[in-house]
Design an enzyme around this catalytic site. Structure first.
Site, PDB file in Angstrom:
ATOM      1  N   ARG A  61      -8.001  34.939   2.084  1.00  0.00           N
ATOM      2  CA  ARG A  61      -6.878  34.008   1.904  1.00  0.00           C
ATOM      3  C   ARG A  61      -7.317  32.566   2.179  1.00  0.00           C
ATOM      4  O   ARG A  61      -8.051  32.292   3.118  1.00  0.00           O
ATOM      5  CB  ARG A  61      -5.751  34.383   2.863  1.00  0.00           C
ATOM      6  N   ARG A 106       9.569  41.811  14.929  1.00  0.00           N
ATOM      7  CA  ARG A 106       8.287  42.498  15.048  1.00  0.00           C
ATOM      8  C   ARG A 106       8.231  43.434  16.255  1.00  0.00           C
ATOM      9  O   ARG A 106       7.191  44.034  16.511  1.00  0.00           O
ATOM     10  CB  ARG A 106       7.194  41.446  15.262  1.00  0.00           C
TER      11      ARG A 106
HETATM   12  P1  AP5 Z   1       2.306  35.728  10.348  1.00  0.00           P
HETATM   13  O1  AP5 Z   1       2.008  34.412   9.800  1.00  0.00           O
HETATM   14  O2  AP5 Z   1       3.611  36.359  10.049  1.00  0.00           O
HETATM   15  O3  AP5 Z   1       1.111  36.707   9.979  1.00  0.00           O
HETATM   16  P2  AP5 Z   1       1.049  38.260   9.564  1.00  0.00           P
HETATM   17  O4  AP5 Z   1       2.235  39.076   9.807  1.00  0.00           O
HETATM   18  O5  AP5 Z   1      -0.202  38.716  10.173  1.00  0.00           O
HETATM   19  O6  AP5 Z   1       1.046  38.200   8.044  1.00  0.00           O
HETATM   20  P3  AP5 Z   1       0.256  37.240   7.126  1.00  0.00           P
HETATM   21  O7  AP5 Z   1       0.943  35.917   7.034  1.00  0.00           O
HETATM   22  O8  AP5 Z   1      -1.191  37.263   7.498  1.00  0.00           O
HETATM   23  O9  AP5 Z   1       0.339  38.004   5.733  1.00  0.00           O
HETATM   24  P4  AP5 Z   1       1.495  38.155   4.693  1.00  0.00           P
HETATM   25  O10 AP5 Z   1       2.017  39.531   4.793  1.00  0.00           O
HETATM   26  O11 AP5 Z   1       2.435  37.010   4.758  1.00  0.00           O
HETATM   27  O12 AP5 Z   1       0.622  38.089   3.366  1.00  0.00           O
HETATM   28  P5  AP5 Z   1       0.399  36.909   2.296  1.00  0.00           P
HETATM   29  O13 AP5 Z   1       1.537  36.917   1.340  1.00  0.00           O
HETATM   30  O14 AP5 Z   1       0.012  35.635   2.929  1.00  0.00           O
HETATM   31  O15 AP5 Z   1       2.167  35.681  11.928  1.00  0.00           O
HETATM   32  C1  AP5 Z   1       1.026  35.080  12.507  1.00  0.00           C
HETATM   33  C2  AP5 Z   1       1.073  35.229  14.008  1.00  0.00           C
HETATM   34  O16 AP5 Z   1       2.234  34.550  14.528  1.00  0.00           O
HETATM   35  C3  AP5 Z   1       1.216  36.673  14.522  1.00  0.00           C
HETATM   36  O17 AP5 Z   1      -0.026  37.318  14.606  1.00  0.00           O
HETATM   37  C4  AP5 Z   1       1.848  36.420  15.903  1.00  0.00           C
HETATM   38  O18 AP5 Z   1       0.890  35.972  16.814  1.00  0.00           O
HETATM   39  C5  AP5 Z   1       2.797  35.258  15.618  1.00  0.00           C
HETATM   40  N1  AP5 Z   1       4.129  35.767  15.227  1.00  0.00           N
HETATM   41  C6  AP5 Z   1       4.710  35.633  14.017  1.00  0.00           C
HETATM   42  N2  AP5 Z   1       5.932  36.214  14.010  1.00  0.00           N
HETATM   43  C7  AP5 Z   1       6.120  36.729  15.253  1.00  0.00           C
HETATM   44  C8  AP5 Z   1       7.173  37.462  15.853  1.00  0.00           C
HETATM   45  N3  AP5 Z   1       8.262  37.812  15.168  1.00  0.00           N
HETATM   46  N4  AP5 Z   1       7.028  37.820  17.141  1.00  0.00           N
HETATM   47  C9  AP5 Z   1       5.933  37.471  17.851  1.00  0.00           C
HETATM   48  N5  AP5 Z   1       4.889  36.800  17.324  1.00  0.00           N
HETATM   49  C10 AP5 Z   1       4.982  36.419  16.033  1.00  0.00           C
HETATM   50  O19 AP5 Z   1      -0.876  37.517   1.511  1.00  0.00           O
HETATM   51  C11 AP5 Z   1      -2.144  37.609   2.155  1.00  0.00           C
HETATM   52  C12 AP5 Z   1      -3.262  37.346   1.121  1.00  0.00           C
HETATM   53  O20 AP5 Z   1      -3.227  38.360   0.126  1.00  0.00           O
HETATM   54  C13 AP5 Z   1      -3.109  36.012   0.351  1.00  0.00           C
HETATM   55  O21 AP5 Z   1      -4.371  35.487   0.086  1.00  0.00           O
HETATM   56  C14 AP5 Z   1      -2.392  36.416  -0.935  1.00  0.00           C
HETATM   57  O22 AP5 Z   1      -2.698  35.535  -2.004  1.00  0.00           O
HETATM   58  C15 AP5 Z   1      -2.968  37.816  -1.178  1.00  0.00           C
HETATM   59  N6  AP5 Z   1      -2.015  38.705  -1.820  1.00  0.00           N
HETATM   60  C16 AP5 Z   1      -0.666  38.810  -1.614  1.00  0.00           C
HETATM   61  N7  AP5 Z   1      -0.136  39.784  -2.389  1.00  0.00           N
HETATM   62  C17 AP5 Z   1      -1.181  40.317  -3.093  1.00  0.00           C
HETATM   63  C18 AP5 Z   1      -1.284  41.360  -4.040  1.00  0.00           C
HETATM   64  N8  AP5 Z   1      -0.210  42.051  -4.446  1.00  0.00           N
HETATM   65  N9  AP5 Z   1      -2.509  41.650  -4.547  1.00  0.00           N
HETATM   66  C19 AP5 Z   1      -3.598  40.941  -4.147  1.00  0.00           C
HETATM   67  N10 AP5 Z   1      -3.570  39.936  -3.248  1.00  0.00           N
HETATM   68  C20 AP5 Z   1      -2.373  39.633  -2.725  1.00  0.00           C
HETATM   69 MG    MG Z   2       2.636  35.362   6.025  1.00  0.00          MG
END
Ligand code: AP5
Ligand code: MG
Length: 215
Positions: free
Chosen positions: A127, A88
């Site tokens: 979500r 990231r």
């Molecule tokens: P992390 O858990 O990775 O959160 P994020 O990057 O903010 O991503 P999300 O998990 O929120 O979303 P996603 O892209 O996985 O989407 P999802 O498939 O769930 O990280 C959390 C925290 O940890 C960060 O903020 C940071 O603090 C820390 N961190 C993590 N990695 C780090 C790193 N490398 N370095 C430093 N800090 C780090 O989908 C979301 C929703 O949308 C769900 O409800 C799903 O059902 C829906 N959905 C999915 N696809 C679709 C679609 N095509 N159409 C409609 N709805 C959909």
């Molecule tokens: Mg995720």
């Protein structure tokens, strides 16, 4: 397959990485899931990460690199992986390059999933996650069968999915993670995929990219 899925918060990285991992027979490695598991277990790592996550900021690079280095050294990850939400930052990307070089392997592809900002906010705030099996739902687009998960587990909302924290996470993404687009584009490993439409459609787009890789 050694792939990275990157993209803004709630772009669908976890949804897609879980499916791809199963389909391609490689582990789905999510740093966000690893931090949340550590927080739930009350470990030192969880204590270090909690404040950053709840504020929508990144956990410091040295902490993140430590857990990824350990995970990539495990036997299953030696044969391939789908990384979700890592790297990231540019230093994390450089660190990953060094780990892979030490194993004499390299990344096949970095998939950037793009979704417009208004939809990202709706995806995050809608979500719900099963506390028991980890299954991810969306109250509008992928609703659970009732008030609970199919497995009977209770559904919870992530603390960092409040509208204010989602905005903070988006700002963090723009400043710290977006530079990776140029980094991987210069390396020739970046593929940008449209993340709109239903999850099956997005999955097919990513599989087409994977199939185009020389494995
Ligand atoms: P992390 O858990 O990775 O959160 P994020 O990057 O903010 O991503 P999300 O998990 O929120 O979303 P996603 O892209 O996985 O989407 P999802 O498939 O769930 O990280 C959390 C925290 O940890 C960060 O903020 C940071 O603090 C820390 N961190 C993590 N990695 C780090 C790193 N490398 N370095 C430093 N800090 C780090 O989908 C979301 C929703 O949308 C769900 O409800 C799903 O059902 C829906 N959905 C999915 N696809 C679709 C679609 N095509 N159409 C409609 N709805 C959909
Ligand atoms: Mg995720």
């Amino acid at each position: 397959m050694r792939a990275v899925l990157m993209g803004p918060p709630s772009a669908g990285k976890g949804t897609q990485a879980a499916r791809l991992g199963t389909e391609f027979g490689v582990p789905h490695i999510s740093t966000g899931d690893m931090f949340r598991a550590a927080i739930a277990a009350g470990t030192d790592l969880g204590q270090q990460a909690r404040g950053f996550i709840e504020a929508g900021k990144l956990v410091p690079d040295d902490v993140t690199m430590g857990i990824v280095r350990e995970r990539l050294a495990e036997a299953d990850a030696r044969l391939g992986f789908v990384l979700d939400g890592f790297p990231r930052t540019v230093p994390q990307a450089e660190g990953l390059g060094e780990i892979l070089a030490s194993q004499d392997v390299k990344l096949d592809v970095v998939v950037l999933i793009e979704v417009p900002e208004e939809e990202l906010i709706r995806r995050a705030t809608g979500r719900r996650i099963c506390q028991q099996c980890g299954r991810v739902y969306h109250i509008e687009w992928n609703p659970p069968p009732g008030h609970a998960c199919e497995c009977g587990g209770a559904l919870v909302q992530r603390k960092d999915d409040s509208p204010e924290t989602v905005k903070e996470r988006l700002a963090t993404y723009r400043t710290q993670t977006e530079p990776l687009r140029d980094y991987y584009s210069a390396e020739g490993s970046l593929a940008v995929v449209d993340g709109t439409g239903d999850p099956d459609e997005v999955h097919r787009r990513i599989v087409r990219v994977f199939e185009g890789c020389s494995l």
